[in-house]
Design a protein around this motif. Structure first.
Motif, PDB file in Angstrom:
ATOM      1  N   LEU A 211      11.204  -3.761   8.022  1.00  0.00           N
ATOM      2  CA  LEU A 211      11.862  -2.955   6.963  1.00  0.00           C
ATOM      3  C   LEU A 211      11.795  -3.872   5.532  1.00  0.00           C
ATOM      4  CD1 LEU A 211      14.917  -2.313   9.153  1.00  0.00           C
ATOM      5  CD2 LEU A 211      13.537  -0.615   8.010  1.00  0.00           C
ATOM      6  N   TRP A 212      11.943  -4.966   5.621  1.00  0.00           N
ATOM      7  CA  TRP A 212      11.585  -5.964   4.500  1.00  0.00           C
ATOM      8  C   TRP A 212      10.205  -5.748   3.734  1.00  0.00           C
ATOM      9  CZ3 TRP A 212       7.545  -9.439   3.195  1.00  0.00           C
ATOM     10  CH2 TRP A 212       8.178 -10.204   2.165  1.00  0.00           C
ATOM     11  N   TRP A 213       9.164  -5.572   4.352  1.00  0.00           N
ATOM     12  CA  TRP A 213       7.765  -5.479   4.079  1.00  0.00           C
ATOM     13  C   TRP A 213       7.635  -3.921   3.629  1.00  0.00           C
ATOM     14  CZ3 TRP A 213       3.067  -7.159   7.522  1.00  0.00           C
ATOM     15  CH2 TRP A 213       1.828  -7.277   6.562  1.00  0.00           C
ATOM     16  N   ASN A 214       8.093  -3.016   4.117  1.00  0.00           N
ATOM     17  CA  ASN A 214       7.925  -1.565   3.452  1.00  0.00           C
ATOM     18  C   ASN A 214       8.910  -1.458   2.407  1.00  0.00           C
ATOM     19  OD1 ASN A 214       9.582   1.438   3.857  1.00  0.00           O
ATOM     20  ND2 ASN A 214       7.469   1.491   4.555  1.00  0.00           N
ATOM     21  N   GLY A 215      10.132  -2.002   2.314  1.00  0.00           N
ATOM     22  CA  GLY A 215      10.996  -1.961   1.204  1.00  0.00           C
ATOM     23  C   GLY A 215      10.291  -2.606  -0.136  1.00  0.00           C
ATOM     24  N   ALA A 216       9.587  -3.916   0.119  1.00  0.00           N
ATOM     25  CA  ALA A 216       9.005  -4.472  -0.886  1.00  0.00           C
ATOM     26  C   ALA A 216       8.036  -3.535  -1.486  1.00  0.00           C
ATOM     27  CB  ALA A 216       8.451  -5.784  -0.378  1.00  0.00           C
ATOM     28  N   LEU A 217       6.962  -3.030  -0.652  1.00  0.00           N
ATOM     29  CA  LEU A 217       5.987  -2.495  -1.095  1.00  0.00           C
ATOM     30  C   LEU A 217       6.489  -0.912  -1.726  1.00  0.00           C
ATOM     31  CD1 LEU A 217       3.419  -2.741   1.867  1.00  0.00           C
ATOM     32  CD2 LEU A 217       3.378  -3.932  -0.212  1.00  0.00           C
ATOM     33  N   ALA A 218       7.625  -0.520  -1.399  1.00  0.00           N
ATOM     34  CA  ALA A 218       8.001   0.838  -1.965  1.00  0.00           C
ATOM     35  C   ALA A 218       8.207   0.789  -3.441  1.00  0.00           C
ATOM     36  CB  ALA A 218       9.518   1.359  -1.241  1.00  0.00           C
ATOM     37  N   SER A 219       8.064  -0.456  -4.126  1.00  0.00           N
ATOM     38  CA  SER A 219       8.245  -0.473  -5.704  1.00  0.00           C
ATOM     39  C   SER A 219       6.878   0.083  -6.182  1.00  0.00           C
ATOM     40  CB  SER A 219       8.536  -1.782  -6.159  1.00  0.00           C
ATOM     41  OG  SER A 219       7.234  -2.794  -5.554  1.00  0.00           O
ATOM     42  N   PHE A 220       5.710   0.326  -5.521  1.00  0.00           N
ATOM     43  CA  PHE A 220       4.550   0.749  -5.938  1.00  0.00           C
ATOM     44  C   PHE A 220       4.471   2.365  -5.937  1.00  0.00           C
ATOM     45  CE2 PHE A 220       3.831  -3.755  -4.784  1.00  0.00           C
ATOM     46  CZ  PHE A 220       3.097  -3.991  -6.062  1.00  0.00           C
ATOM     47  N   PRO A 221       3.748   2.965  -6.808  1.00  0.00           N
ATOM     48  CA  PRO A 221       3.771   4.556  -6.767  1.00  0.00           C
ATOM     49  C   PRO A 221       3.148   4.962  -5.356  1.00  0.00           C
ATOM     50  CG  PRO A 221       3.285   3.728  -8.543  1.00  0.00           C
ATOM     51  CD  PRO A 221       3.199   2.526  -8.068  1.00  0.00           C
ATOM     52  N   SER A 222       3.610   6.079  -4.693  1.00  0.00           N
ATOM     53  CA  SER A 222       3.402   6.561  -3.497  1.00  0.00           C
ATOM     54  C   SER A 222       1.873   6.980  -3.324  1.00  0.00           C
ATOM     55  CB  SER A 222       4.217   7.537  -2.879  1.00  0.00           C
ATOM     56  OG  SER A 222       4.529   8.649  -3.803  1.00  0.00           O
ATOM     57  N   GLU A 223       1.427   7.726  -4.652  1.00  0.00           N
ATOM     58  CA  GLU A 223       0.162   8.048  -4.758  1.00  0.00           C
ATOM     59  C   GLU A 223      -0.807   6.984  -4.494  1.00  0.00           C
ATOM     60  OE1 GLU A 223      -1.381  10.625  -7.501  1.00  0.00           O
ATOM     61  OE2 GLU A 223       0.114  12.131  -7.200  1.00  0.00           O
ATOM     62  N   ILE A 224      -0.243   5.449  -4.982  1.00  0.00           N
ATOM     63  CA  ILE A 224      -1.341   4.640  -4.893  1.00  0.00           C
ATOM     64  C   ILE A 224      -1.490   4.233  -3.396  1.00  0.00           C
ATOM     65  CG2 ILE A 224      -1.501   2.093  -5.165  1.00  0.00           C
ATOM     66  CD1 ILE A 224      -0.625   2.411  -7.899  1.00  0.00           C
ATOM     67  N   TRP A 225      -0.461   4.249  -2.584  1.00  0.00           N
ATOM     68  CA  TRP A 225      -0.640   3.895  -1.107  1.00  0.00           C
ATOM     69  C   TRP A 225      -1.480   5.029  -0.136  1.00  0.00           C
ATOM     70  CZ3 TRP A 225      -0.531  -0.525  -0.466  1.00  0.00           C
ATOM     71  CH2 TRP A 225       0.219  -1.570  -1.118  1.00  0.00           C
ATOM     72  N   SER A 226      -1.139   6.283  -0.835  1.00  0.00           N
ATOM     73  CA  SER A 226      -1.672   7.351  -0.048  1.00  0.00           C
ATOM     74  C   SER A 226      -3.085   7.476  -0.199  1.00  0.00           C
ATOM     75  CB  SER A 226      -0.903   8.715  -0.555  1.00  0.00           C
ATOM     76  OG  SER A 226      -1.336   9.081  -1.741  1.00  0.00           O
ATOM     77  N   ALA A 227      -3.629   6.960  -1.243  1.00  0.00           N
ATOM     78  CA  ALA A 227      -5.092   6.876  -1.614  1.00  0.00           C
ATOM     79  C   ALA A 227      -5.640   5.657  -0.992  1.00  0.00           C
ATOM     80  CB  ALA A 227      -5.501   6.773  -3.082  1.00  0.00           C
ATOM     81  N   ILE A 228      -4.941   4.694  -0.771  1.00  0.00           N
ATOM     82  CA  ILE A 228      -5.337   3.424  -0.228  1.00  0.00           C
ATOM     83  C   ILE A 228      -5.653   3.555   1.055  1.00  0.00           C
ATOM     84  CG2 ILE A 228      -4.994   0.935   0.284  1.00  0.00           C
ATOM     85  CD1 ILE A 228      -3.824   0.529  -2.545  1.00  0.00           C
ATOM     86  N   THR A 229      -4.322   4.157   1.842  1.00  0.00           N
ATOM     87  CA  THR A 229      -4.373   4.305   3.380  1.00  0.00           C
ATOM     88  C   THR A 229      -5.549   5.266   3.866  1.00  0.00           C
ATOM     89  OG1 THR A 229      -3.074   4.541   5.121  1.00  0.00           O
ATOM     90  CG2 THR A 229      -3.100   6.351   3.545  1.00  0.00           C
TER      91      THR A 229
END
Length: 300
Positions: free
Chosen positions: A63-81
């Motif tokens: 929960l801590w990790w997911n919450g901290a990373l949520a500050s970055f745009p979701s499009e960035i994470w969807s592309a990286i993943t």
């Protein structure tokens, strides 16, 4: 009695192969250590791998990790993943095939081990994903909501298999600054893909740690298979190049047909498809090349 003498060339090749294999064993040590530590944790808390999804410590860290990373745009994470998808990353790295076929061959050869580990370990562990244990309203979810087969992370396996295969075949013995830059960049990229699995809400932290270790070993297995140049020389430069070229073109076209919701994912998949098609056309048009004597010192 006839005694077959081994020429100096064969003796040197055997020595180099032995050294390369020894380095692969050394490179495998960190991954084996991580897996041993994970095994000790599972034994310490009991309940097998499936119980890891119920550990309160995992919940807090996730929960801590997911919450901290949520500050970055979701499009960035969807592309990286998406870079943890083997079909996408292998198509992107197809650009290495004309100039560094052994590197791409190591990536391709790591797929069987990575796929076997991923499928068998997920089936054996049968661990629940965060969305099946926690209220999905309490954390950030990007993409489809997944609930089953959490341990280990398949995307992390792919990312670290790629990193291990590239490092073991491209920079066997790092000496110059750009060798170390390649190693650091490869590890950082693989780590970002693994971290993205927590960012999108699909995996627990322990899943990506196990996936990274398993993937590293799978990548080293691909590098070991690439030490023997006969098969990939035939596939990339010999008579098999036409079949390989046609397969890459079809691969790229299929990637272009894959549906995606975000522009960043469309861009990544589109680029991967373009890489595969371009290299496929190159293989179809190129003439037969003389077999190069690749030193095992360059291969691991």
């Amino acid at each position: 009695m006839v005694v077959e003498r081994i020429g100096p060339g064969h003796a040197r090749e055997a020595i180099l192969l032995g050294r390369a294999a020894s380095r692969l064993v050394i490179l495998a040590a960190p991954a084996l250590l991580v897996l041993a530590l994970i095994g000790l944790l599972v034994l310490r808390f009991g309940g097998g791998a499936a119980s890891t999804a119920l550990w309160p410590e995992q919940h807090v860290l996730f929960l801590w990790w997911n919450g901290a990373l949520a500050s970055f745009p979701s499009e960035i994470w969807s592309a990286i993943t998406l870079l943890g998808d083997a079909a996408v990353v292998l198509a992107l790295f197809a650009l290495l095939l004309p100039s560094k076929p052994q590197v791409w061959a190591a990536l391709l050869a790591s797929v069987p081990a990575g796929a076997l580990i991923s499928v068998s370990a997920k089936h054996w562990a049968s661990a629940s994903r965060p969305a099946a244990v926690l209220d999905s309203a309490t954390f950030n979810v990007i993409g489809p909501i997944l609930q089953h087969n959490s341990f280990p992370s398949g995307h992390s396996i792919t990312a670290f298999a790629v990193a291990a295969a590239v490092i073991a075949t491209w920079v066997a013995r790092p000496q110059r600054w750009h060798d170390w830059a390649l190693i650091l960049g490869g590890l950082l990229a693989a780590t970002m893909v693994a971290v993205s699995r927590v960012a999108v809400g699909a995996h627990w932290p322990l899943d990506i740690a196990a996936g990274a270790a398993f993937g590293w070993l799978a990548g080293l297995s691909g590098a070991a298979l690439a030490l023997h140049s006969g098969w990939w020389t035939w596939l990339c430069r010999g008579a098999g190049r036409h079949a390989a070229g046609a397969a890459l073109i079809l691969w790229g076209l299929l990637l272009w047909l894959r549906p995606h919701e975000t522009l960043s994912c469309i861009a990544v998949v589109g680029l991967a498809g373009l890489c595969a098609i371009s290299v496929g056309v190159f293989l179809l048009l190129r003439g037969p090349a003389q077999r190069s004597q690749t030193s095992p010192e360059q291969g691991a």
